[in-house]
Design an enzyme around this catalytic site. Sequence first.
Site, mmCIF file in Angstrom:
data_model
loop_
_atom_site.group_PDB
_atom_site.id
_atom_site.type_symbol
_atom_site.label_atom_id
_atom_site.label_comp_id
_atom_site.label_asym_id
_atom_site.label_seq_id
_atom_site.Cartn_x
_atom_site.Cartn_y
_atom_site.Cartn_z
ATOM 1 N N GLU A 457 43.610 41.244 36.978
ATOM 2 C CA GLU A 457 43.342 42.154 35.865
ATOM 3 C C GLU A 457 44.584 43.011 35.638
ATOM 4 O O GLU A 457 45.414 42.679 34.818
ATOM 5 C CB GLU A 457 42.107 43.005 36.160
ATOM 6 N N GLU A 730 37.148 52.035 42.872
ATOM 7 C CA GLU A 730 36.534 51.815 41.565
ATOM 8 C C GLU A 730 35.057 52.172 41.574
ATOM 9 O O GLU A 730 34.530 52.720 40.604
ATOM 10 C CB GLU A 730 36.706 50.348 41.171
#
Length: 932
Positions: A457, A730
């Site tokens: 990502e 996260e």
Amino acid sequence: MPSVVDSVRLEYRADSPFVAVARPRISWVTRSEVPGWRQLAAELSWDDGSTRVTHRLPGDGSVLVAWPFPDLAPRQRGRLSVRVEGVDGWTDWSAPREVVAAFLAPGEWRARFIGLPSPARRAQPALLRREFVVGAGLVRATWYATALGVYTAEFNGVPGDDQILKPGWTPYQYRLIHETTDVTSLLSEGANAVGVALAGGWYTEAYGFHGLAKPFYGDQPSFAGQLLLEYAGGTAEWITTGSDWQASGDGPWAGSGIYAGDTYDARRLQAGWSSPGFGTAWPVARVVPAGPEPGARTSPEVRVTGRLPVVETFTSPSGRLLLDFGQNLVGRLRIRIQGKAGTTVTLRHAEVLENGELGVRPLRFANATDHYTLAGDGLQEWAPTFTFHGFRYAEVTGWPGAFDPGAVTAEVIGSDMQRTGWFECSDPLVNRLHENVVWGMRGNFLYLPTDCPQRDERLGWTGDIQVFSPTASYLYDCNGLLASWLVDLALEQQHSGGVPFIVPDVLDSSKVPAAAWGDVATILPWVLYQRFGDAEVLAEQYESGKAWVDQVLALAGERSLWEGGFQFGDWVDPDSPPDLPGKAKADPDLVASAYLYRSTDLLAQIAALLGHSGDAAGYAAQAEKIRQAWLAEYVTPAGRILSDAQTSYALAIEFGIAADPGLRARMGQRLAWLVRRDGYRISTGFVGTPLVTDALAHTGHLRQAGRMLQQTECPSWLYPVTMGATTIWERWDALLPDGSINPGEMTSFNHYALGAVADWLHRSVAGLAPASPGYKHLEIAPAPIPGLAWASTRHETPYGTAKVAWRRTEGRLVVTATVPPNSTATVRLPGGESCEVAAGHHEWTVADLPLPAPVRLTTGSSLATIMDDPEAYRAVVAAFNRIDPVLARDFSRRMAWVPNQPLFGAFSLVSPAVIEAVEDGLAALNAARQLV
């Protein structure tokens, strides 16, 4: 000590003499020990080697001052000095600041993009070279270069600079950056050579999720560069890329990818390939279609910014050699190794361990693996060139002979920004939390602000930086990086019609607007203005913010509410399922309309600052309609929000939707009630987390905000710290209490968004905030929370060093502050006293804020009373733990800590032994407090 001027800089960059514009703004800092020192006037001296001009500026302006001299010409050089007048008279002139115009004149970009003539595979790395002759009397050699891909350049076998992954990542179809490098010292009269190593980098990377990634920009990298040779007497010569260059695909890079890693075979390195006299004939380079004409760099360069040694080596259960660097970081490994030719060493990277092995599942489809094949000619040193990894641990296979931990070093890579903010307090866990925020920012500011640095990502998610930008702007001088990224955002928006979820937008994500993510178009320019005093960024981004607000206002229609569309919402709410991170407690439409109000209100303020009075009045009226519609739709007459979640109340309070003082107070009370009910655990995601502690503190619930900060149970800010985290995660529970990795697909261990609470530590807990743009006027308002004995912060403002500290001593609070020269401050002390102060060092002593008196506790005490007393709560949990730790965790996590239920009411179906242990624990606490 006399006052002195230092830290003279132009535009955003302090790391280079190069400036990217013809009229660079000028900033300087004055150091003075004179109390109350204020600049009365300034003089700027510009010496371009032929003439010296001095310009006088009345007043106290010293930050981003307009260039007062004629426009710089391309490659113009000179020296800038500043002196200032204060109450103590004029200072000496500052040390001269070297200035070099890094930009090219219109039409001067002549280089053609070149690449391999016949690539054998997709994204094939290449070597490019050309020999040339330098005549007598060379005065200066300037190298301008860019790539659709990433590159390094060497002149006569010597690297041109120490930058990494040049020229970085921008929306390649709309904008390219060229580096400007003075390479005069690398050339000599006679035969010379330039060699370029080129790889695909972000340009050829495949983007996408769930195994469906595909290339977005192109299949092969290309390079363009031009070298200007300037001679005594005024003659000049351009050496530019074109069909007179040679290219080879047989270099040592057998493969390269941002996600995959580098594969390097040292046996294939051709000695002297970037030096003159190289005997091997390579094919002619192919000229390929050009990208956009590049512009000079305005943001910081990327390079190695730190190095870490191996702190531990061990063998995994499967027998593999693992290295621990003690810190989750972003960068690469540098190895020093010798062995037989053809021996291949493999370096694999991961952020965490699981069951004693590398935890690679969170990397998804990113291999994050480097391969190095030895040439066999003695000691060799190598580090990958065209990739980076997010890791704390590395797995090493194929190492020849006995392994020496000293032979491997982790090199930290990132945008080379100046550190500007620090925080420290008496709680080591909170200090580690703050350090985790710093490391998270270091790793995710690499040419652009990314979400994560390790998996497949590593994208410029707009929502992440929107919530984190106040923290980022305090910790590092990131104005240049973020202003440059906003240019990319505006370009993507102009070409697609909407603000993308990510910038650069390789996922074609701009078709559907999303609140909090798209709102970066208004909020980030405002943050840069507030924190750095950069009004120009407001003007540059005004049309972008206006287009965003207009787009969403059209969706809101006559109801003035943004409803019914796709939203990320309060992303990664801790109660959201692992596979549904957007399924939050706060209604997504409520969140969206709150952000619509926020952006419209900000746009009205920005329009007024820029002199767009018609826009200002129009957007202010629209904002008020949205605010009234939000209250009518979502708030009961009693002040309860229909979406009864922490994030909902935090949005209403902090965005100013609850403007009525009585309503604001009632919402603050309800928020505090929810926070206590949830055991002072976090109950917010990306949207609510930056706001919840401020919302509590601003409505009179500082003690509750402090309890949230210092909570260590999951989910909380300190839970990851207790689990060994060295960066921000996260997810609140990225690593589960049993040490296993969260089963969700999205589990990054380096994701700065939830670390946005650090801004509250700086502004509120320590008490240092800007009261006017760029910290020209400070707000010093420390909020000593229970549980801390002291706290301090320091920030390098545009005017100099500002400090605030407080400490508890014998029932008193001692507050100290440093206000930088040419600044002033409003001081709000605990207890309500306030005053105005000028530059200098200050100290105050006031009474400490009293804590609630302890009361006698029994199992008949309410659950709320137990939770509001940290010692009582610990005593109850400890009693459970002594009997049944599993039951203790379940009791603590599931209990609603409300005021209308006694503690014994929570004991149904609980072992009598637990009840007895709890009663004994409370009795012991009462005795210790002499409340028997």
